[in-house]
Motif scaffolding. Structure first.
Motif, PDB file in Angstrom:
ATOM      1  N   THR A   1      33.081  35.442  37.063  1.00  0.00           N
ATOM      2  CA  THR A   1      31.689  36.211  37.296  1.00  0.00           C
ATOM      3  C   THR A   1      30.522  35.287  36.626  1.00  0.00           C
ATOM      4  OG1 THR A   1      32.791  38.098  36.969  1.00  0.00           O
ATOM      5  CG2 THR A   1      30.438  38.317  36.508  1.00  0.00           C
TER       6      THR A   1
ATOM      7  N   VAL B   1      41.687  41.421  40.333  1.00  0.00           N
ATOM      8  CA  VAL B   1      41.211  42.739  40.024  1.00  0.00           C
ATOM      9  C   VAL B   1      41.501  43.958  40.885  1.00  0.00           C
ATOM     10  CG1 VAL B   1      38.846  41.897  39.004  1.00  0.00           C
ATOM     11  CG2 VAL B   1      39.016  42.346  41.725  1.00  0.00           C
TER      12      VAL B   1
ATOM     13  N   PRO C   1      38.900  36.600  41.980  1.00  0.00           N
ATOM     14  CA  PRO C   1      39.032  37.311  40.741  1.00  0.00           C
ATOM     15  C   PRO C   1      40.476  38.206  40.910  1.00  0.00           C
ATOM     16  CG  PRO C   1      37.281  38.119  42.193  1.00  0.00           C
ATOM     17  CD  PRO C   1      37.752  37.030  42.590  1.00  0.00           C
TER      18      PRO C   1
ATOM     19  N   ASN D   1      38.547  36.077  34.798  1.00  0.00           N
ATOM     20  CA  ASN D   1      37.813  36.968  35.802  1.00  0.00           C
ATOM     21  C   ASN D   1      36.368  36.828  35.231  1.00  0.00           C
ATOM     22  OD1 ASN D   1      39.790  38.024  37.350  1.00  0.00           O
ATOM     23  ND2 ASN D   1      40.366  39.699  35.990  1.00  0.00           N
TER      24      ASN D   1
END
Length: 483
Positions: free
Chosen positions: A374, A401, A399, A370
């Protein structure tokens, strides 16, 4: 054709002998028969509807995921892009230039096709299509119908199909391939000819060869195929000096591990797209390969693990709802519908525990993935995660998440091997010392050099069989007529 018999030995003669009754074999045999040559096709299957990959396939006719009727230049570029220029330019150009004429030729044999729809990139598929449901459903569909029609065509041209024949050894005379011997029960059969075409498929069902070239544990790979490709043609040719290509790659897909015991979970659904959008970890909880290269490359990576049954896919709700529903017979919902194991939890830590993975290592792997998304540092990860090359059967990274989180135990499903005999643009088998072995040809899954390489590039099984079968049968006919 001359036939003689004495005791447990029979001898038959023809102009051309073809080994293998799939699309490659029939394309070669019919092409030779159309040229007026006496042709015998020998096939190991005994039943009238014997199993082979051509019979049970879904039936998509494509070159590097493009319509076979595309221009030569377009197809050549697609082959380069898919394999990252692994394929020899001479083979690439021959494949690309003969694709459209081969497609038209197949239509003249009475083979019907349809456009498969947007989920398979609107590619042409054999008709009638297989049903869009989990499991294997080939009877009266796609490849089954095609082979029935090709059998009838060969017979109408005066060719012979002889079933129940296990090819054993090539007959050589002064460096020229002059036939093949085969066994049927307690009988040995000698097939004499002026040329031989080997078209018996890859070696995916031969565990000894798989262990030598593909995986330390071939018994932990899913046989996502007809289980008929044993590499007989490959080994016969090697015994007379044929050169082999790189042998370590195969075409296949990522499957639910439960497919090893549950036939409803193969050949579809696959787990390619959720893995391509998320990650796959081994039993240490760490990534082990570049998921961005797509399902075929990842299936190969799983097969190369010390424990090919130890890989696990990890993804989140976003991926499950988007990438999980990509492609026909998609992972969502068909893995669950067909009885595959899916772990689900509200945290990565709880998910790892449920899936039997190291909790801290798995959580660290997900967090690192992740963070790299980013920070736009995916290509610097170890192992690298490609972010600039999304194969048509891959997914862009997403991602992990959004809860709930998912884990699916995986296995590598092997459909056919990409390595094989080295051939030239006329499909002539090359000798390890250079130059062709006179009178010996190969086509389809028996040949290598058109797929694989460092990025496991895929260029199309049925198209390879069709195109190179025609090339082999045509050049063999020219050899015979000119001699």
């Amino acid at each position: 054709m001359f036939i003689s018999g004495a005791g447990n030995m029979t001898t038959q003669s023809a102009d051309i002998i073809v080994v293998g009754g799939g699309l490659a074999g029939f394309s070669a045999a019919i092409t030779a028969a159309e040229a007026g040559l006496k042709t015998i096709l020998i096939e190991q299957g005994v039943e009238e509807r014997y199993l082979c990959n051509s019979r049970i396939c879904i039936g998509v006719l494509q070159v590097a995921l493009l319509d076979m009727r595309s221009s030569t230049e377009t197809l050549a570029k697609a082959i380069d892009d898919s394999t990252r220029r692994y394929v020899d330019p001479a083979l690439r150009d021959k494949f690309a230039s003969e694709a459209a004429p081969s497609f038209r030729w197949l239509a003249t044999q009475g083979i019907r096709t349809i456009n498969a729809g947007t989920q398979t990139h609107n590619l042409v598929t054999l008709a009638p299509p297989v049903p869009r449901q989990p499991g294997l459903h080939w009877q009266g569909r796609a490849g089954d119908v095609m082979l029935g029609q090709l059998v009838a065509k060969l017979k109408a041209l005066g060719g012979t199909l002889t079933r129940g024949m296990q090819a054993r050894e090539l007959i050589m005379a002064d460096g020229h391939c002059a036939g093949v011997t085969a066994v049927s029960g307690n009988e040995t059969h000698r097939f004499e000819s002026r040329a031989v075409v080997l078209a018996d498929g890859g070696f995916q069902a031969n565990t000894d060869l798989l262990k030598r070239f593909i995986s330390k544990h071939p018994e932990r790979l899913l046989q996502r195929n007809a289980k008929s490709g044993r590499g007989s043609g490959l080994m016969m040719a090697k015994a007379v000096g044929a050169k082999l290509t790189d042998m370590e790659c195969f075409y296949g897909h990522i499957q639910s591990r439960d497919a090893m015991d549950n036939p409803e979970l193969w050949p579809y659904p696959t787990m390619d797209f959720p893995v391509g959008a998320g990650i796959a970890v081994d039993q240490s909880g760490k990534r082990f390969a570049d998921e961005g290269l797509g399902g075929v490359a990842m299936a190969n990576a799983i097969a190369r693990l010390d424990d090919p049954s130890g890989a696990v896919a990890i993804f989140d709700q976003n991926i499950w709802e988007l990438s999980g529903k990509t492609y026909v017979m998609s992972a969502n919902p068909f893995v669950k519908v067909a009885g595959g194991t899916i772990y689900k939890a509200d945290t990565i830590e709880a998910l790892a525990q449920a899936a039997g993975l190291p909790v801290d290592a798995t959580a660290s792997t997900v967090a690192g993935y992740n963070r790299a998304l980013t920070d736009k540092t995916l290509p610097q990860q170890t192992p690298r995660r490609t972010d600039d090359y999304v194969h048509a059967w891959g997914s862009a990274p997403v991602p992990i998440v959004k809860a709930p989180f998912y884990a699916v135990p995986l296995c590598a499903g092997i459909t056919y091997t990409m390595g094989g005999l080295k051939v030239d643009p006329q499909a002539r088998v090359q000798h390890q010392n250079g130059g062709p072995i006179e009178g010996l040809y190969a086509a389809g899954g028996t040949i290598g050099g058109l797929e694989g390489g460092p990025y496991t590039g895929y260029t199309g099984g049925l198209a390879k069989a069709l195109v190179w079968g025609r090339i082999a049968g045509g050049d063999a006919a020219r050899l015979v007529k000119g001699s």
